[in-house]
Scaffold this active site. Structure first.
Site, PDB file in Angstrom:
ATOM      1  N   TYR A   1       0.866  -1.189   0.000  1.00 29.31           N
ATOM      2  CA  TYR A   1       0.000   0.000   0.000  1.00 29.31           C
ATOM      3  C   TYR A   1       0.894   1.227   0.000  1.00 29.31           C
ATOM      4  CZ  TYR A   1      -3.384   3.485   1.741  1.00 29.31           C
ATOM      5  OH  TYR A   1      -4.169   4.603   1.893  1.00 29.31           O
TER       6      TYR A   1
ATOM      7  N   ASP B   1       9.430   2.667  -0.989  1.00 22.99           N
ATOM      8  CA  ASP B   1       8.448   3.366  -0.150  1.00 22.99           C
ATOM      9  C   ASP B   1       8.734   2.976   1.301  1.00 22.99           C
ATOM     10  OD1 ASP B   1       4.785   3.548   0.070  1.00 22.99           O
ATOM     11  OD2 ASP B   1       6.413   4.369   1.293  1.00 22.99           O
TER      12      ASP B   1
ATOM     13  N   LYS C   1       5.461   9.081   8.576  1.00 20.56           N
ATOM     14  CA  LYS C   1       5.269   8.486   9.905  1.00 20.56           C
ATOM     15  C   LYS C   1       6.360   8.892  10.903  1.00 20.56           C
ATOM     16  CE  LYS C   1       2.696   4.594   7.928  1.00 20.56           C
ATOM     17  NZ  LYS C   1       1.349   4.519   8.483  1.00 20.56           N
TER      18      LYS C   1
HETATM   19  P1  KE4 Z   1      -0.300   8.371   4.725  1.00 22.79           P
HETATM   20  O1  KE4 Z   1      -0.867   9.142   3.550  1.00 22.79           O
HETATM   21  O2  KE4 Z   1      -1.360   7.550   5.431  1.00 22.79           O
HETATM   22  O3  KE4 Z   1       0.521   9.238   5.678  1.00 22.79           O
HETATM   23  O4  KE4 Z   1       0.773   7.329   4.128  1.00 22.79           O
HETATM   24  C1  KE4 Z   1       0.373   6.438   3.119  1.00 22.79           C
HETATM   25  C2  KE4 Z   1       1.305   5.248   3.149  1.00 22.79           C
HETATM   26  C3  KE4 Z   1       2.310   5.169   2.199  1.00 22.79           C
HETATM   27  N1  KE4 Z   1       3.177   4.134   2.177  1.00 22.79           N
HETATM   28  C4  KE4 Z   1       3.087   3.135   3.090  1.00 22.79           C
HETATM   29  C5  KE4 Z   1       4.061   2.006   3.032  1.00 22.79           C
HETATM   30  C6  KE4 Z   1       2.077   3.166   4.081  1.00 22.79           C
HETATM   31  O5  KE4 Z   1       1.986   2.153   4.981  1.00 22.79           O
HETATM   32  C7  KE4 Z   1       1.167   4.244   4.121  1.00 22.79           C
HETATM   33  C8  KE4 Z   1       0.046   4.333   5.125  1.00 22.79           C
HETATM   34  N2  KE4 Z   1      -0.032   3.272   6.064  1.00 22.79           N
HETATM   35  C9  KE4 Z   1      -1.362   2.978   6.597  1.00 22.79           C
HETATM   36  C10 KE4 Z   1      -1.268   1.813   7.573  1.00 22.79           C
HETATM   37  N3  KE4 Z   1      -0.457   0.745   7.122  1.00 22.79           N
HETATM   38  C11 KE4 Z   1      -1.971   4.185   7.234  1.00 22.79           C
HETATM   39  C12 KE4 Z   1      -3.131   3.909   8.169  1.00 22.79           C
HETATM   40  C13 KE4 Z   1      -4.426   4.400   7.589  1.00 22.79           C
HETATM   41  O6  KE4 Z   1      -4.615   4.333   6.361  1.00 22.79           O
HETATM   42  O7  KE4 Z   1      -5.251   4.853   8.395  1.00 22.79           O
END
Ligand code: KE4
Length: 420
Positions: A141, A236, A264
């Protein structure tokens, strides 16, 4: 009011009552827990309960909740101004710190989320190579940019939706999806389409189908295959970055991605994302180059203060060996108890990241992860929640041990798990 009452009230004015789908507990059932405050490894809820938190806000809280030094840095920055939309000395110092700790990154651009970082990285790769096609991996993701919502993992996987409504077929038509850890599939795609591919994007250690590590030679193979066809390799590291050491996983494993995305942890709990790479590639970004990218709150002084203090503490205190040791104790304990009880599960673990997969066979890709017993995971989630432990409310996420967790927390977790 308690969590259930807050949830009913929120659902009147927020879609699904949540600001991010995975928080709705659709993956585990039941009513979402409303958090009220957090300190160290624990959170207090609107139900008057206290939970040991192994979700850590999905990754940012590697130092635990409300670490004093980070809160103080945020408070000081906020008192000096919440946002300027202008350059600050701190953002330059923060960029220097990231470039020092990640030698592969010569320049870094700050944004406000991981999604924004990935969106920028893809556009940058397309602008730099003049190509349009992208290759991603099923179960990885990368945020909710249209063309990344193709057989993605994380929330979408939890919802069982392999792509989202509202995403134009045109947006995904140029995206190849290969199984994670399947280098042969990648080589097959690159053999016919490599000359059209701008980038291959991968979570070096996957965290959005549960914790799935790269098979031996997988990342090295991606590096060689992309170099051969002129595609860029994007790591990523929104989850991996600064999770296993005070640097990126790419630096630790000696594989140099062309572009690295971060998020994060580098925000310490505040909204942030970052794109890093060589001066040559990063110089394509506006205003230097033709690839446009912008953001009102990019480099926000409060987010920079939180992130910089977090990274400095990680560099100076080096909590990584301790977090890894606690992760070892936890995973070995889970696997021992599962064997004693004849439970059909194994706990995957890398340092302080872990996922109990409810099947015996290893999980190497999305198909394996989907074959796990999600009902059994839901029973585990609620059993642990009732015992005072908060884990990610989805079978397709990774749990985190922070620098604030102790052996006592791990022993208590295992004692509760043993009563499943
Ligand atoms: P954000 O836009 O949520 O800050 O990051 C997106 C993203 C990009 N790349 C990776 C590898 C990620 O895991 C994420 C977002 N992670 C999820 C949980 N695994 C966020 C939690 C959510 O969607 O509420």
């Amino acid at each position: 009011m308690n969590s259930a009452q807050w949830f009913e009230r929120a659902k009147q004015v927020i879609p699904g009552g949540v600001n991010s789908p995975v928080r709705a507990f659709n993956g585990v059932g039941g009513t979402p827990v409303y958090f009220k405050s957090g300190k160290g490894a624990k959170v207090q809820t609107e139900d008057g309960t206290e939970l040991v938190d192994f979700c850590g806000s999905w990754g940012p809280l590697i130092l635990g909740h409300a670490r004093d030094e980070v809160v103080e840095a945020v408070a000081k920055a906020a008192a000096d101004g919440l946002s300027f939309g202008a350059n600050t000395a701190k953002e330059a110092e923060f960029a220097e710190l990231i470039c020092t700790l990640v030698p592969e990154i010569e320049m870094v651009r700050l944004v406000s989320s991981g999604t924004e970082a990935v969106m920028t990285a893809i556009r940058l790769a397309r602008g730099y190579t003049g190509r349009n096609k992208i290759l991603k991996f099923d179960g990885c993701y990368h945020g909710h940019t249209d063309y990344m919502l193709v057989a993605s993992g994380s929330g979408l996987l939890t919802g069982g939706i392999s792509s989202s409504a509202g995403v134009s077929p045109a947006a995904t038509a140029e995206v190849f999806v290969a199984p994670y850890n399947d280098l042969a599939a990648v080589q097959e795609i690159l053999k016919t389409s490599g000359h059209e591919i701008a980038a291959v994007i991968v979570e070096p250690i996957a965290g959005n189908m549960g914790l799935v590590e790269p098979a031996a030679g997988f990342l090295e193979g991606l590096r060689a295959a992309t170099a051969e066809c002129g595609a860029l390799l994007i790591f990523d590291e929104v989850i991996n970055g600064f999770r296993l050491g005070p640097t990126t996983f790419g630096h630790m494993c000696g594989i140099k991605a062309d572009i690295t995305t971060l998020g994060k942890i580098i925000g310490g709990g505040m909204p942030i994302g970052a794109i890093g790479g060589s001066t040559k590639i990063m110089s394509c970004l506006s205003p230097l180059g033709p690839v446009y990218q912008a953001g009102t709150l990019s480099g926000n002084p409060v987010a920079v203060a939180a992130g910089m203090k977090t990274i400095e503490l990680l560099r100076d205190e080096n909590p990584y060996p301790c977090m890894a040791e606690l992760g070892k104790q936890l995973a070995e304990g889970i696997n021992r108890i599962a064997a004693e009880k004849g439970l059909d599960l194994h706990c995957a673990r890398r340092d302080g990241m872990f996922t109990p997969f409810f099947r015996k066979a290893p999980v190497r890709n999305l198909a394996d992860a989907k074959a796990c017993d999600t009902k059994a995971h839901a029973r585990y989630f609620h059993h642990m929640l009732d015992a005072g432990f908060y884990t990610p409310p989805s079978a397709f996420e990774v749990a985190f041990i922070s620098a604030a967790h102790t052996e006592e927390h791990i022993d208590a977790f295992l004692e509760a798990f043993g009563k499943m």
